[in-house]
Design a protein around this motif. Sequence first.
Motif, PDB file in Angstrom:
ATOM      1  N   PRO A  14       0.830  -1.204   0.000  1.00 39.91           N
ATOM      2  CA  PRO A  14       0.000   0.000   0.000  1.00 39.91           C
ATOM      3  C   PRO A  14       0.866   1.256   0.000  1.00 39.91           C
ATOM      4  O   PRO A  14       1.678   1.450   0.911  1.00 39.91           O
ATOM      5  N   TYR A  15       0.703   2.079  -1.024  1.00 45.93           N
ATOM      6  CA  TYR A  15       1.427   3.351  -1.057  1.00 45.93           C
ATOM      7  C   TYR A  15       0.634   4.375  -0.246  1.00 45.93           C
ATOM      8  O   TYR A  15       0.125   5.355  -0.753  1.00 45.93           O
TER       9      TYR A  15
ATOM     10  N   LEU B 149      -1.868   2.631   5.810  1.00 48.84           N
ATOM     11  CA  LEU B 149      -2.215   1.221   5.592  1.00 48.84           C
ATOM     12  C   LEU B 149      -1.046   0.285   5.874  1.00 48.84           C
ATOM     13  O   LEU B 149      -1.019  -0.853   5.398  1.00 48.84           O
ATOM     14  N   ASP B 150      -0.083   0.742   6.664  1.00 49.78           N
ATOM     15  CA  ASP B 150       1.081  -0.095   6.941  1.00 49.78           C
ATOM     16  C   ASP B 150       0.693  -1.402   7.631  1.00 49.78           C
ATOM     17  O   ASP B 150       1.367  -2.419   7.480  1.00 49.78           O
ATOM     18  N   TRP B 151      -0.416  -1.397   8.396  1.00 50.85           N
ATOM     19  CA  TRP B 151      -0.873  -2.616   9.067  1.00 50.85           C
ATOM     20  C   TRP B 151      -1.666  -3.525   8.131  1.00 50.85           C
ATOM     21  O   TRP B 151      -1.942  -4.687   8.479  1.00 50.85           O
TER      22      TRP B 151
ATOM     23  N   PHE C 163       3.289 -11.162   2.084  1.00 55.24           N
ATOM     24  CA  PHE C 163       4.073 -10.202   2.839  1.00 55.24           C
ATOM     25  C   PHE C 163       3.947  -8.831   2.198  1.00 55.24           C
ATOM     26  O   PHE C 163       3.472  -8.688   1.071  1.00 55.24           O
ATOM     27  N   GLY C 164       4.367  -7.818   2.923  1.00 51.21           N
ATOM     28  CA  GLY C 164       4.295  -6.469   2.391  1.00 51.21           C
ATOM     29  C   GLY C 164       4.443  -5.441   3.489  1.00 51.21           C
ATOM     30  O   GLY C 164       4.474  -5.753   4.675  1.00 51.21           O
ATOM     31  N   SER C 165       4.556  -4.192   3.082  1.00 52.66           N
ATOM     32  CA  SER C 165       4.624  -3.053   3.992  1.00 52.66           C
ATOM     33  C   SER C 165       4.382  -1.808   3.157  1.00 52.66           C
ATOM     34  O   SER C 165       4.239  -1.881   1.933  1.00 52.66           O
ATOM     35  N   ALA C 166       4.342  -0.671   3.811  1.00 52.22           N
ATOM     36  CA  ALA C 166       3.993   0.556   3.115  1.00 52.22           C
ATOM     37  C   ALA C 166       5.069   0.962   2.110  1.00 52.22           C
ATOM     38  O   ALA C 166       6.257   0.904   2.391  1.00 52.22           O
ATOM     39  N   GLY C 167       4.605   1.361   0.907  1.00 55.74           N
ATOM     40  CA  GLY C 167       5.505   1.994  -0.053  1.00 55.74           C
ATOM     41  C   GLY C 167       5.553   3.477   0.260  1.00 55.74           C
ATOM     42  O   GLY C 167       4.598   4.018   0.809  1.00 55.74           O
ATOM     43  N   SER C 168       6.596   4.185  -0.033  1.00 55.26           N
ATOM     44  CA  SER C 168       7.739   3.721  -0.780  1.00 55.26           C
ATOM     45  C   SER C 168       8.833   3.128   0.095  1.00 55.26           C
ATOM     46  O   SER C 168       9.906   2.756  -0.398  1.00 55.26           O
ATOM     47  N   ASN C 169       8.574   3.015   1.430  1.00 59.05           N
ATOM     48  CA  ASN C 169       9.546   2.401   2.323  1.00 59.05           C
ATOM     49  C   ASN C 169       9.981   1.034   1.810  1.00 59.05           C
ATOM     50  O   ASN C 169      11.160   0.672   1.879  1.00 59.05           O
TER      51      ASN C 169
END
Length: 500
Positions: free
Chosen positions: A304-305, A309-311, A343-349
Motif C-alpha cells: 500500500p502506497y 495502511l502499513d498494518w 508479505f508487504g509493507s507501506a511503499g515507498s519504504n
Amino acid sequence: MSLRPSQTTQNLPKTAIAAVDVVLDTAYQNISTAQWEDLFSFARKAKLPEFIADMFAGKHINQSEDRPALHSALRNLSKDPVLLDGKDVMPAVSEVWHRIEALCNKWVGVTDVIHIGIGGSDFGPRLAIEALAHVSGIESHGMRMHFLANIDTAELARILNRALPHSTRVIIVSKSFTTLETTMNAKAVAAWLKENGLTNSQISKALYAVTANVPAAKAFGVEKDHIFPFWDWVGGRYSVWSAVGLPIALQYGFKTFEEFLAGAHAMDVHFRNAPLEENLPVIMALALLHQQEKHHIKAYSAIPYADALDWFPKWLQQLDMESNGKSIGKDGKPVKHSSPVVFGSAGSNAQHSYFQLFHQGPEIIPIDFIAVRKPMSDRPEAVAHHRILLSNCLAQAQALAHGKSADNPNDVYPGKRPSNLLLLPELNAFYLGALLALYENRAATLGALWNINSFDQPGVEYGKVLAKPIEKALSSGESNIQASDSIDAVTAARINLLNQ
C-alpha cells in the motif's frame, strides 16, 4: 474479458474495471483475452457463482464445522433478512449496532482503552484505528487505544506504564473466552487495576467483553450488560465488523463505524451481483490463480502506497494464510494450489527494503500495488509529496513489467513481473471497509477455486496442544526432562537448557 467502467468512474484504461469507485487495473498481469476467457470458464466449472450465492444465503459452506460463513451479515446495513437455518440473524445484529451506538454516547472521561485479543480479535480493529487516525478532520474522542495481544509481558508493561488506571476501560475479545494469551493478559490487567486501588465493583464497571461464552465472561467479573455477543458463524479473522470493532466506534464515533460497514456492504453487493467478468474479487482471484499455473508462484506481496495502511499486509497475512494455507481440499484429497506466502509493507519504504528481490530475484512474486488518489494530510507540502509517492508506485509497476536490457548482467532487469494496481478515491472509513471486504471476498473466491474450506483453521490447534506439556515441564524447573510421547528429544534438550 469484458470490462465496463462504473457510472461514477470515468476514463478508465481498457484493462481496468471499477466497483464502489475502487479501480482495479490488471494491465501488467500479462493475461490475454483468450486466457481470461479460460479462467472465467474454469470458475464456472468450479461452480463459483453457486458458491457465492450459497455463502450469502447462509448455507453451511464451512463443512468441517457444519456452519455458515455469514460475516457479511455483520455489515448488512440494508437489514434485508439473512437466514440462518430459517431464522433471520439481522435483528440480533441490529441490536448489537444499537448497543454499540449507546455505549459511544455513555463513555465520558475515559483516557485509555486496553483492547485485549489476539489474531482476528486484534488485527482488524488495530488496522482500522491506525488507518483512520490519518484521516484529516475525522471526529476523534482522543482516547489512547492500546492493543494487547502478545503473551510477552513487554507489550503489557509498555501499555500499563502509559495508561491511567482510574480512567481506563478494558475490552476483552475472545469467542471462547479460553484463548490462553487473552485470558492471561486480561487477568494481568485486572490485577493492575486492583493494585492501583480500584475496588472489585469499579473493576467490573471498567471491564467489557466480546464473546460467545457469556458464563465465562461473567465468571471473570464482567457485568452482563457489558458483554457483547460473538456468534459461531463468524470466523475471528472476519470479525472486525462485529462488536470486535468496538474501538473504531468508541474512538471515531458510531457514524464512522457505520461508514466502515457501509463500504464493506457495498463491496459485498458488488461481489454478490456482478457478473464474473466484472467482479473485482473474482478477477483478482483468477489473476493470482493464473500466476500459480503459469509461474508456480509461492508468494505474493501487497504494497500500500499509504503509510496509513502499513498494518494492512499484516491483516492480510492472517486472512489469506489462515483461511487458505491448507494442503487438503474439501473432498479430503490433496489440492494443487493453496495460499501463497503473503508479505508487504507501506511503499515507498518497501522499495528500500526488498524490491531488489522483486526486480532481479529468480522467483516471480506478483504484487498488489494499492494507491490512494488524495493525500492523507493537509500539510502545505502534501500535494507535492503525494505526487512523488504516486509516481514511485506507477514507476515500480512499469519497471517490473517491462524490465531493462543491458550488456552488464548486473544491470539486467528480466521484467514480465505481474502486478495489479488498486486505486482508492481517498482513504476514509467507507473505502477502508470496501478494501477489506474486497480481500475477504477474494480469499473466499480463491478457496472455492482451490476447493479449500476458507473458514476453518485446524492446523493452528496442534501446536497449542503440544504447548501444554512443554509449559508444565518448563514450570517444573527440572533440567533432566526426558523425551516422551508429547515431548521429543530435541525439545526435551531445549527445555533442559532453559531450566538450567
